[in-house]
Design an enzyme around this catalytic site. Structure first.
Site, mmCIF file in Angstrom:
data_model
loop_
_atom_site.group_PDB
_atom_site.id
_atom_site.type_symbol
_atom_site.label_atom_id
_atom_site.label_comp_id
_atom_site.label_asym_id
_atom_site.label_seq_id
_atom_site.Cartn_x
_atom_site.Cartn_y
_atom_site.Cartn_z
ATOM 1 N N ARG A 86 -8.497 15.384 -3.951
ATOM 2 C CA ARG A 86 -9.092 14.051 -3.848
ATOM 3 C C ARG A 86 -8.993 13.596 -2.390
ATOM 4 N NH1 ARG A 86 -6.519 8.594 -4.570
ATOM 5 N NH2 ARG A 86 -8.293 7.203 -4.775
ATOM 6 N N HIS A 130 -12.024 4.155 1.128
ATOM 7 C CA HIS A 130 -10.566 3.997 1.095
ATOM 8 C C HIS A 130 -10.187 3.174 2.334
ATOM 9 C CE1 HIS A 130 -6.667 5.953 -0.546
ATOM 10 N NE2 HIS A 130 -6.277 5.068 0.337
ATOM 11 N N GLU A 175 -8.510 1.308 -4.841
ATOM 12 C CA GLU A 175 -7.639 0.140 -4.846
ATOM 13 C C GLU A 175 -8.288 -1.098 -4.217
ATOM 14 O OE1 GLU A 175 -3.962 1.318 -2.993
ATOM 15 O OE2 GLU A 175 -3.418 2.658 -4.616
ATOM 16 N N ASN A 298 -3.810 4.397 -10.061
ATOM 17 C CA ASN A 298 -2.731 4.708 -9.118
ATOM 18 C C ASN A 298 -1.476 3.990 -9.579
ATOM 19 O OD1 ASN A 298 -4.668 6.045 -7.700
ATOM 20 N ND2 ASN A 298 -4.657 4.685 -5.918
ATOM 21 N N TYR A 300 2.839 3.524 -9.018
ATOM 22 C CA TYR A 300 4.058 3.793 -8.252
ATOM 23 C C TYR A 300 5.301 3.139 -8.850
ATOM 24 C CZ TYR A 300 1.071 5.842 -4.692
ATOM 25 O OH TYR A 300 0.183 6.653 -4.037
ATOM 26 N N GLU A 370 -3.235 8.718 -8.148
ATOM 27 C CA GLU A 370 -2.136 8.722 -7.164
ATOM 28 C C GLU A 370 -0.819 8.467 -7.878
ATOM 29 O OE1 GLU A 370 -2.359 6.097 -3.755
ATOM 30 O OE2 GLU A 370 -4.476 6.581 -3.468
HETATM 31 O O1 IFM Z 1 -0.806 5.497 1.147
HETATM 32 C C1 IFM Z 1 -1.243 4.681 0.107
HETATM 33 C C2 IFM Z 1 -2.667 5.023 -0.276
HETATM 34 O O2 IFM Z 1 -3.527 4.934 0.798
HETATM 35 C C3 IFM Z 1 -3.141 4.073 -1.343
HETATM 36 N N1 IFM Z 1 -2.225 4.000 -2.440
HETATM 37 C C4 IFM Z 1 -0.822 3.825 -2.150
HETATM 38 C C5 IFM Z 1 -0.374 4.833 -1.118
HETATM 39 C C6 IFM Z 1 1.126 4.633 -0.810
HETATM 40 O O3 IFM Z 1 1.374 3.363 -0.338
#
Ligand code: IFM
Length: 465
Positions: A86, A130, A175, A298, A300, A370
């Site tokens: 990706r 992006h 995002e 995405n 985290y 992500e």
């Molecule tokens: O590095 C970023 C990415 O560009 C977008 N999503 C989160 C990642 C980590 O912060």
């Protein structure tokens, strides 16, 4: 049925043969070569070159020099056995000033990237945006200006025409929450503006750009091409009313127009002192609401919130905030462990998020586009190996979470590790390393970390080692 250890440190779990294992990057974070082959300036060039915006004054001028090391990086991607890669396309490489004819040298670069992937049996997953908006468009108002959404559609058409026969999945935006709320709300990201009204306006124009972009792509790409968008959805826990407000602003401001063709009534009510949303024109929501083949997610970490008894509700007017008008909401400290970003590690949040999407949008295919973590690497004395046990542990837990989601009937079709290699982490510059491949920023040499070897094993066996 959910099985396995409560801490998500499972091994041996098998994924379906069709499951797509990948890794992700983004143009400004890795390419460098910002003045080459006709590329125009983007808002991140301007922002990173303005003192005080990025830690250490770092910029993407050189980054990982991927632009010049394309062949080497393609071989690296292939050496890990990835099913898919990706990447994002830099709009200012294709249209240096955001409008007008294509810059052939820019298209040629991405053509080589896509051909190189296909030749190695790797699916190209292309993101059109992006965060690197051509500066010339920002000078006309950027995402505050409705015309940017139409310019995006023209750009999508150009790229679709050039690469459409080879790209497996198209992602319009990465995002949009960050583009709108960090770019125009808190000002932590380019273009660094700080206005609640501008942030909400940008939310809508980004949603509109997605819809127009999908329509433009469909005009020119084969019917088999898959359409998607990637959202960073927030898992917000804690007091119900505070969580509802953040969910409306952070999640449903995107998922509802995109997937249901409406803005949530509670979002419109919560933000009424800032805007009446009259920038949403008749017919817009029909454009935004395009059928999607897959939703990129995405993930985290999680958030824990409550309404603060102490502070008065912050007027939802102008002022620097990524969450405009929520000054009365407290973000509570959460239990560790934490990554180098300070984000809490909580794989249960990924299961919760995927299951909630399954329930709200039954049948929709999902892809984790992500997931990964920044940690300090332990580099061996001669530099030939990098021991990143923490990252392996993080990934193990999140692959386990993904597997649990699969078991509970989530239509999850793939998982992309962020990131293929260390790179420019936006306002943190090069201080945070997310890569499964280490980049030595002096020599630009790439060294697969232990996590890359662990991931290679996972992919080869389709099971968590
Ligand atoms: O590095 C970023 C990415 O560009 C977008 N999503 C989160 C990642 C980590 O912060």
């Amino acid at each position: 049925m959910t099985t396995g250890t409560p801490d998500f440190r499972d091994s041996g779990l098998r994924f379906p043969d069709t499951f797509i294992f990948g890794a992700a990057t983004a143009a400004y974070q890795i390419e460098g070569a910002v003045h080459e082959a006709g590329r125009g300036p983007s808002i991140w060039d301007t922002f990173s070159h303005s003192p005080g915006n990025v830690l250490g004054g770092d910029t993407g001028d050189v980054a990982d020099d991927h632009f010049h090391r394309l062949e080497e990086d393609l071989d690296l991607i292939a050496s890990l056995g990835l099913d898919a890669y990706r990447f994002s396309i830099a709009w200012p490489r294709i249209q240096p000033s955001g409008r007008g004819p294509a810059n052939e040298a820019g298209l040629e670069f991405y053509g080589r990237l896509v051909d190189g992937l296909v030749a190695r049996g790797i699916k190209p997953i292309a993101t059109l945006y992006h965060w690197d908006l051509p500066q010339a468009l920002e000078d006309e108002g950027g995402w505050r200006n409705r015309r940017t959404a139409y310019a995006f559609a023209d750009y999508a058409r150009i790229v679709g025409r050039a690469l459409g026969d080879r790209v497996h999945t198209w992602t319009t935006l990465n995002e949009p929450w960050c583009s709108a709320y960090l770019g125009y709300g808190s000002g932590e990201h380019a273009p660094g503006r700080q206005s609640a009204l501008e942030a909400f306006t940008a939310v809508h124009h980004l949603n509109l750009a997605h819809g127009l972009g999908v329509l433009a792509l469909r005009e020119v790409v084969p019917a088999s091409a898959r359409m998607s968008i990637t959202l960073n959805l927030h898992v917000v826990r804690g007091e119900a009313e505070a969580a509802r407000r953040l969910d409306a602003m952070g999640n449903r401001a995107f998922t509802w127009p995109l997937l249901k063709g409406v803005y949530p009534a509670d979002l419109l009510a919560d933000t009424r002192t800032v805007t009446d949303w009259s920038f949403v024109c008749p017919g817009d929501l029909e454009i935004v609401n395009q059928p999607l083949d897959v939703l990129g997610v995405n993930y985290y970490s999680t958030s824990l919130v409550r309404e603060s008894a102490a502070s008065e509700a912050q007027p939802a007017g102008d002022g620097a905030s990524a969450w405009p008008g929520t000054g009365d909401i407290e973000w509570l400290e959460q239990a560790g462990p934490r990554t180098e970003m300070g984000w809490n590690v909580d794989p249960s949040g990924l299961v919760e998020l995927l299951e909630s999407l399954r329930d709200e949008f039954p049948g929709l295919a999902l892809m984790v586009t992500e997931n990964g973590a920044a940690y300090t690497d332990v580099v061996s004395d001669n530099g030939s190996s990098v021991h990143d046990y923490d990252r392996i542990d993080f990934l193990r837990r999140h692959f386990t979470a993904a597997h649990r989601a699969l078991e509970s009937g989530v239509n999850l079709i793939g998982f992309f590790v962020w990131s293929l290699m260390d790179n420019f982490e936006w306002a943190y510059g090069y201080s945070k390393r997310f890569g499964i491949v280490r980049v030595d920023y002096e020599t630009l040499e790439r060294t697969p970390k232990d996590s890359a070897l662990w991931y290679k094993d996972l992919i080869a066996g389709r099971r968590i080692p």
